[in-house]
Design an enzyme around this catalytic site. Sequence first.
Site, short mmCIF file in Angstrom:
data_model
loop_
_atom_site.label_atom_id
_atom_site.label_comp_id
_atom_site.label_asym_id
_atom_site.label_seq_id
_atom_site.Cartn_x
_atom_site.Cartn_y
_atom_site.Cartn_z
N ASP A 254 0.21 11.01 0.90
CA ASP A 254 -0.63 9.83 1.08
C ASP A 254 -0.76 9.54 2.57
OD1 ASP A 254 -0.88 9.41 -1.66
OD2 ASP A 254 0.98 8.25 -1.76
N ASP B 221 4.81 1.92 6.87
CA ASP B 221 5.53 2.81 5.96
C ASP B 221 6.72 3.43 6.68
OD1 ASP B 221 3.82 2.75 3.62
OD2 ASP B 221 2.37 3.94 4.74
N GLU C 185 9.48 8.95 -0.10
CA GLU C 185 8.06 9.29 -0.13
C GLU C 185 7.57 9.63 1.28
OE1 GLU C 185 5.37 6.58 -2.13
OE2 GLU C 185 3.77 8.05 -1.88
N GLU C 186 8.24 9.06 2.27
CA GLU C 186 7.79 9.22 3.65
C GLU C 186 8.35 10.46 4.35
OE1 GLU C 186 5.34 7.46 4.61
OE2 GLU C 186 5.43 6.22 2.83
N ASP D 100 10.72 4.84 -2.59
CA ASP D 100 9.36 4.68 -2.09
C ASP D 100 9.47 3.42 -1.22
OD1 ASP D 100 6.75 4.20 -1.55
OD2 ASP D 100 6.05 4.23 -3.63
N LEU E 63 7.57 1.67 0.80
CA LEU E 63 6.56 0.60 0.75
C LEU E 63 5.42 1.03 -0.16
CD1 LEU E 63 6.45 -2.24 1.90
CD2 LEU E 63 4.81 -1.40 3.58
N ASP E 64 5.61 0.74 -1.44
CA ASP E 64 4.59 1.08 -2.43
C ASP E 64 3.40 0.12 -2.29
OD1 ASP E 64 3.83 2.44 -5.06
OD2 ASP E 64 3.78 0.33 -5.63
N GLU F 217 9.15 7.03 -8.05
CA GLU F 217 8.32 5.97 -8.61
C GLU F 217 8.52 5.90 -10.13
OE1 GLU F 217 4.62 5.36 -5.55
OE2 GLU F 217 4.43 7.08 -6.87
ZN ZN Z 1 4.28 4.21 -4.24
#
Ligand code: ZN
Length: 352
Positions: free
Chosen positions: A66, A72, A94-95, A113, A115-116, A280
């Site tokens: 993303d 983030d 996620e980062e 995650d 900062l969703d 997630e």
């Molecule tokens: Zn997310």
Amino acid sequence: MREVANTLDLSARLEAWAGGDASRAEVATTVAVLARACGEIAALVAKGPLAGALGASRGADNGGGDEQKELDVLCDTTIREALKAAPVAALASEEADQAIGLDPEGTLLVAVDPLDGSSNIDTDVSVGTIFSIRPRIAGIDPVSDEAFMRPGREQLAAGYVVYGPHVAMVLTLGDGVDLFVLDPDRRKFFLVEAGLKVPEEAREFAINMSNYRHWDDRVRAYVDDMIAGRDGPRSVDFNMRWIASMVAEAHRIFVRGGIYLYPGDDRKGYASGRLRLVYEAAPIGFLMEQSGGRASDGKTAVLDLTPEKLHQRVPLIFGSRAKVERVERYLESGWGRSERSPLFSNRGLLTA
Ligand code: ZN
């Protein structure tokens, strides 16, 4: 009206849960450290544009593929730094493309995650942090993708924090689900409701309708039948919700019930939807099951799925058990069959 027991703070709750058990104490410490990090993130998020150009794009993609924003990265760093005070061997985020090593002696693994929903940050819509705590598995290098490619069933604790008008944490230690709210003055989370249950009756569904043309016919049939409302086979009117911030959607479902769907579709790269299994779907699945709800990929409980990649995507459907099971029935049936009256077999609604 729910019973408000706001005298019990998170650390007291964690202490009571851990008792004298050493392994529980390690999980409790890790939850406490994550809660502290989320308190910092809450303060940062609350500053909005005053904190600088945090919503600005870095012009790069994160491990999850993303678009990555400054915020983030800052949230990821906050969590990573905080976890140095916990018995955690490695962090998957996620980062970050790969797992990051922390305490080599640590017995736990954390997936987050940070900062969703961060694409919503400029519009002041709720965003959140999701976390999953797992045991380190003997014989597997904790600082490896493999260490995290385990069924969500193995999670020891999971939760999320939603940064909305108030900051709430929904947490499971594998023993039901508790709702805490951050008191910004006292900088602590207080227990607001223990033994949270997903309400079974709700006439709300959340799905990104703009992808309608990309869905499988069976997903369309399910949604068509809800949109047909009182005149359709379901004989009731539904409301649609779509915040485009998964944590905010999950929180609404915990409080008010309903169902959320992010199915796979026929766009390139969306065959398995867009949500990530490890940090997630798995934690949300753990919370859902612990509160009487269900989370599945349309067939299998997400907790029973074994990731094949660290950043693997998964179609995700969660909410009250009966609602998720209904979707599963639509998906397993041939198109047009499940619970459909002949009247509705000729689909006209929303199709061009
Ligand atoms: Zn997310």
